[in-house]
Design an enzyme around this catalytic site. Structure first.
Site, short mmCIF file in Angstrom:
data_model
loop_
_atom_site.label_atom_id
_atom_site.label_comp_id
_atom_site.label_asym_id
_atom_site.label_seq_id
_atom_site.Cartn_x
_atom_site.Cartn_y
_atom_site.Cartn_z
N GLU A 182 1.16 -1.02 -5.10
CA GLU A 182 -0.06 0.05 -5.17
C GLU A 182 0.82 1.48 -5.32
O GLU A 182 1.07 2.11 -4.19
CB GLU A 182 -0.82 -0.01 -4.06
CG GLU A 182 -2.32 0.68 -4.20
CD GLU A 182 -2.45 2.06 -3.29
OE1 GLU A 182 -3.25 2.59 -3.90
OE2 GLU A 182 -1.71 2.28 -2.67
N ASP A 232 0.85 -1.09 0.13
CA ASP A 232 0.06 0.01 0.14
C ASP A 232 1.02 1.37 -0.07
O ASP A 232 1.90 1.39 0.86
CB ASP A 232 -0.83 -0.16 1.23
CG ASP A 232 -1.79 1.21 1.32
OD1 ASP A 232 -2.95 1.09 0.51
OD2 ASP A 232 -1.70 2.14 2.14
N ASP A 236 -10.98 2.54 -4.02
CA ASP A 236 -10.52 4.26 -4.07
C ASP A 236 -11.28 5.02 -5.30
O ASP A 236 -12.05 4.39 -6.03
CB ASP A 236 -8.76 4.24 -4.21
CG ASP A 236 -8.47 3.87 -2.94
OD1 ASP A 236 -9.11 3.96 -1.70
OD2 ASP A 236 -7.28 3.10 -2.83
#
Ligand code: GLC
Length: 645
Positions: free
Chosen positions: A304, A262, A374
């Protein structure tokens, strides 16, 4: 069982040495040999603790290093609570996953986070514990084992850039532990924060302005890129590196197959820059990769990094010299360009943008996706847009307005997220179905618009499934789930419009996937048809080359792939709601000797043109490489076009 651990260990530690040297050479207090020795014992402990069943999986994957690039890899992304209630409940969803041939399940919000607000679980207090509402760590181990028996791997987040303010490290820092204070980026006054801020962007300009937060207990400013309760870790401190390596390997030993790294782009800070995509962020990823390859060689790293197109491919190891970095990275640019082309009916910008990405190393690949949990940031490169006569800023504003539904003719029911007043940058939220216009069409009872919206949704999926990489289907998109409104009633969530596209799976809607003629059944069957055509076609494996083709019809995205072992592929997507045409010879020009359509929405041949139906996708392969077993839902075949010699 001899698993060549010692050979891997020697290689890994050799490989990591120059990386650690480059990262930590400036720190006089760091003795490289000692650091490497400590890392060696972290590896040894993890290897000793690795369960036999996982070692067998390691061995299989070591024997077939391209395993994750196979055409049959299909991913699915879900919040545990919204999808299945608890970790134990996930097995109830196996029929759905099996119908979609999912073999990689990315579960979100699993680890124990601070109480809300917690940024949808991205404020972790314990990486090695499960949210008590979902189950326990042993439930997680049990679930990964059960899924492995069915050939399904598991992906979890590793929120590596920051911890919650309530993580044990941060708690210790707040209680005065100097060691733990040094895990974070802490400043006694505003002097350095102000200098940094000159070049930093804001991720959540309205929800969490600024990048630093005053903490009374620390009596200092702490770096908080995201929310004020998410404290950025200082990877300039090798202790943080060693801790995180331990976390990674423990997660791998619980049966996690893929770690989603992340916010990896933010992991290294440098004064005078926007502190994203720094060379050291790549060195860190390479160092972690070198070491996870030792003690958990079956583990994959997924970057990510939702960054500008030019910054994307390096996460896959494409640098001046190729590196082993992440196995996978989100193809954010493909996602953005799909939505852009759907809004304009014009694929020229998509073609230009995708063509200007450097090639991906053969040993790594993308995760492709249409939607995720998201927002969509409109990552349109100004220079690339300029090449096709488009003003980048104007186009970004147009896309935001289009998906808000504020452009005549737009049925989209998205909303704005984190609009930055200073830069006029507006991001977009909404489920895929809502952005495609399905929700609005259904509400109006407009069958024609409904049909168009379903086609858009399937077209988008036809592109992500036709591109190289592991497609990640986002929970609910297979059922055309609408925007969720329940978050509006939750004070902890109401400010964050991303919750619109984080729906709950509704049993009734789920069952409708089998009710013939329902919207759900049409979308589900359409998606399944794509999945089945893909997995039956080895030529759709990643690891080969990709070219974009330009034809005279602006509505068409045309892409050619060639896999050195499995053969060629040619995809055509018509983004317009009118028919589009390309030369009938185009599949031949794209290297196919005897093209056969394995996915076909009704292509016809008129004289020397292929006529592509509105909002359609067509996949061609060579007859010799076509699936031996035809896809269960027949797709119709087009007469092979003439191939010009
Ligand atoms: C990633 C997550 C996002 C989260 C952020 C901070 O971008 O996908 O949901 O807000 O990281 O952890």
């Amino acid at each position: 069982m001899e698993d060549h651990y010692h050979a891997r260990r020697a290689r890994g530690l050799t490989e990591v040495r120059p990386l650690l040297h480059a990262l930590y050479a400036d720190r006089r207090d760091v003795e490289l040999d000692r650091l490497i020795q400590r890392i060696g014992s972290v590896l040894d402990d993890a290897h000793a603790a690795r369960p036999a069943a996982l070692r067998r999986i390691d061995a299989e994957r070591l024997a077939d290093p391209g395993w994750f690039q196979a055409a049959a890899r299909i991913g699915y992304v879900a919040y545990v609570d919204r999808f299945a209630g608890t970790l134990g409940g996930v097995t109830r969803r196996l029929p759905l996953l099996e119908e979609l041939h999912v073999d990689l399940l990315y579960l979100m919000k699993v680890q124990r986070a601070r109480p809300e607000p917690n940024d949808g679980g991205y404020a972790v207090v314990d990486y090695l514990d499960v949210d008590p509402a979902l189950g326990t760590w042993s439930d997680l181990e049990h679930l990964t084992a059960t899924l492995h028996e069915r050939g399904i791997g598991v992906c979890l987040d590793l929120v590596m850039n920051h911890t919650a303010r309530e993580h044990a490290w941060a708690e210790a820092a707040r209680r005065g532990s100097a060691r733990h204070r040094a895990y974070y980026l802490v400043f006694p006054d505003r002097q350095l924060p102000d200098l940094y801020e000159e070049h930093l962007q804001e991720v959540f300009p309205d929800l969490a302005p600024g990048n630093f937060t005053w903490d009374d207990e620390l009596a200092a400013w702490v770096w908080t890129t995201f929310h004020d309760y998410q404290w950025d870790l200082d990877y300039g401190n090798p202790e943080v590196f060693v801790e995180m390596l331990g976390v990674m390997l423990s997660m791998a030993n619980a049966g996690v197959d893929v770690l989603r790294l992340d916010a990896i782009a933010f992991t290294w800070k440098r004064m005078g820059t926007n502190c994203q995509n720094q060379p050291e962020a790549h060195l860190l990823a390479q160092a972690f990769r070198a070491l996870t390859d030792v003690a958990a060689p079956g583990l994959l790293l997924l970057a990510e990094a939702i960054v500008s197109p030019g910054e994307l491919v390096p996460y896959l190891g494409a640098h001046r010299l190729q590196r082993r970095e992440c196995h996978l990275a989100y193809h954010n640019q493909l996602m953005v360009q799909i939505w852009s082309a759907l809004a304009t009916g014009d694929a020229r910008l998509a073609t230009e943008s995708l063509a200007s990405l450097p090639p991906t190393p053969a040993t790594a690949t993308w995760t492709t996706y249409v939607r995720c949990h998201d927002d969509i940031g409109w990552a349109v490169d100004d220079e690339v847009a300029g090449r096709v006569g488009i003003d980048g800023g104007g186009h970004r504003a147009y896309l935001a307005a289009f998906y808000r539904g504020d452009v005549p003719g737009s049925d989209a029911l998205g909303a704005a997220f984190s609009t930055n007043a200073a830069t006029a940058d507006e991001r977009t939220v909404g489920t895929a179905a809502a952005l495609c216009g399905l929700e609005a069409a259904r509400a109006r009872g407009d069958r024609l618009a409904e049909e168009r919206a379903i086609r858009r949704l399937l077209l988008a999926h036809g592109v992500i499934l036709g591109f190289p990489g592991i497609p990640l289907l986002y929970m609910g998109d297979e059922l055309a789930l609408s925007n969720d409104a329940t978050y509006l009633a939750d004070p902890a969530l109401v400010e964050d419009t991303r919750w619109m596209n984080r729906p709950w799976l509704d049993e009734e809607v789920l069952e409708r996937r089998h009710v013939a003629g329902s919207v759900e059944a049409r979308v589900f069957a359409g998606l399944r048809r794509l999945v089945e055509a893909r997995r039956a076609t080895p030529a759709m494996a990643a690891g080969g080359q990709l070219w974009l083709h330009r034809y005279d019809d602006p509505a068409v995205l045309a892409w050619q792939r060639h896999h050195p072992v499995h053969g060629g592929f040619f995809g055509l997507a018509n983004f317009s709601d009118q028919p589009a045409t390309v030369p009938a010879a185009s599949p031949g020009w794209a290297g196919l000797h005897e093209p056969i359509a394995i996915v076909d929405d009704g292509v016809t041949v008129m004289r020397d043109r292929l006529v592509l139906p509105p909002l359609s996708v067509t996949w061609y392969v060579d007859r010799a490489d076509a699936p031996v077993v035809p896809a269960p839902v027949p797709t119709g075949r087009v007469r092979p076009p003439d191939v010009r010699g």
